[in-house]
Design an enzyme around this catalytic site. Structure first.
Site, short mmCIF file in Angstrom:
data_model
loop_
_atom_site.label_atom_id
_atom_site.label_comp_id
_atom_site.label_asym_id
_atom_site.label_seq_id
_atom_site.Cartn_x
_atom_site.Cartn_y
_atom_site.Cartn_z
N SER A 9 -48.94 -8.52 66.79
CA SER A 9 -49.76 -8.85 65.62
C SER A 9 -51.23 -9.01 65.95
O SER A 9 -52.08 -8.75 65.10
CB SER A 9 -49.22 -10.12 64.94
OG SER A 9 -49.02 -11.14 65.89
N HIS B 99 -54.09 -14.03 66.34
CA HIS B 99 -54.46 -13.14 65.24
C HIS B 99 -55.98 -13.05 65.10
O HIS B 99 -56.53 -11.94 64.95
CB HIS B 99 -53.84 -13.65 63.94
CG HIS B 99 -52.35 -13.53 63.89
ND1 HIS B 99 -51.59 -14.01 62.84
CD2 HIS B 99 -51.47 -12.98 64.76
CE1 HIS B 99 -50.31 -13.76 63.07
NE2 HIS B 99 -50.22 -13.14 64.23
#
Length: 318
Positions: free
Chosen positions: A210, A256
């Site tokens: 991610s 992230h």
């Protein structure tokens, strides 16, 4: 009945037809509109005006300047297959299958336990244990975790969500940036996510693609700005995912965010640095500046990792 003014029989004043320039044994009355050489029907191609021989067609194609994309990559008329995106998906799936087989579980391939006395973690999958991102382990020399953790996933759902996002976002980004630049941005985004975890998160273990995928989101935002199109849709997607990262437990917000910043910075180095540094229409200079920009972003990312490693090693007394 005779017609003495319109030709005659072969050998009686009618010149023989010349042979094709590529097939001398084939007489032909046709010729290339460009070079004028005789050519048989098999050696002629339809052009904008008349027909041209295959040699002139190839020469004309070489003279045509290739169309360049926004990142300087060559653009073809046919939509190319996003091989790099599919390859990245394949690697992620393959690594997951290995860890699932080792752990004998699709949903808990990253399971294990921590020894309370020694603090050492043992994973059901040896590969997962060697690659999962742990700042303390990196500080002690396990550098492979910085990259390997980006190809690990905690369970089938985690893998499915990330691969779907990569499939949706990665294909168009690869086609716009070109394969090599896209892979470079992906790698830098992955490293950026790992560096951010190293610098701002405490102990624990982190894994997943991610961070790199957030970097692709950042890349798309920069691309849309460069193309003078509204980045609002991708910014909305980023905002929703950031809210999810903050709201749900067990999700690495810093991973992230680090990937997002690194991916956006890398893409800006490709698309804007040549313009800022006066490359103009000099394509070779623009390409060179773009790659130097990517190298600088990578250096800053690794520098952040290095600073954190030094800090942790000092704390450990190493």
């Amino acid at each position: 009945m005779t017609n003495p003014g319109w030709g005659g029989t072969p050998g009686e004043g009618v010149p023989p037809q010349p042979g094709c320039v590529r097939h001398p044994d084939r007489p032909t009355a046709l010729s290339c509109n460009r070079c004028g050489r005789p050519a048989c029907p098999d050696c002629l191609r339809e052009a904008s005006v008349g027909y041209q021989c295959v040699d002139c067609v190839r020469a004309g194609q070489r003279d045509v300047r290739p169309v360049r994309g926004v990142a300087g990559n060559t653009v073809t008329q046919a939509r190319p297959t996003p091989i790099a995106t599919y390859a990245l998906m394949g690697i992620n799936i393959l690594v997951f299958l290995v860890t699932a087989l080792q752990a004998k579980s699709l949903m808990d391939n990253g399971g294990g336990f921590v020894n309370r006395l020694t603090g050492v973690a043992t994973f059901d999958s040896p590969l997962f244990g060697r690659w999962v991102l742990s700042p303390d382990a990196v500080a002690q020399g396990d550098w492979v975790r910085l990259v390997g953790s980006g190809f690990l996933h905690f369970g089938l759902v985690h893998l499915a969500v990330n691969m779907f996002a990569l499939y949706i976002l990665g294909r168009d980004t690869e086609l716009i940036l070109g394969r090599s630049r896209y892979l470079a941005v992906y790698a830098i985004s992955l490293l950026g996510g790992s560096a951010s975890v190293m610098a701002f998160e405490g102990g624990g273990f982190t894994a997943g693609a991610s961070g790199a995928i957030f970097g692709i989101m950042g890349a798309q935002a920069v691309i849309l700005l460069k193309l003078r199109r509204s980045p609002a849709p991708i910014i909305g997607v980023i905002a929703i995912n950031v809210i999810i990262s903050v709201s749900l437990p067990g999700i690495s917000f810093w991973g992230h965010l680090g990937g997002l910043v690194a991916g956006a910075a890398a893409t800006a180095a490709l698309l804007y640095a040549p313009q800022w540094l006066g490359a103009g229409q000099d394509r070779e200079k623009a390409v060179r500046i773009g790659w130097i920009g990517l190298a600088l972003v990578t250096a800053v990312t690794l520098g952040l990792v290095g600073m954190r490693v030094v800090q942790l090693r000092t704390e450990f007394g190493l």
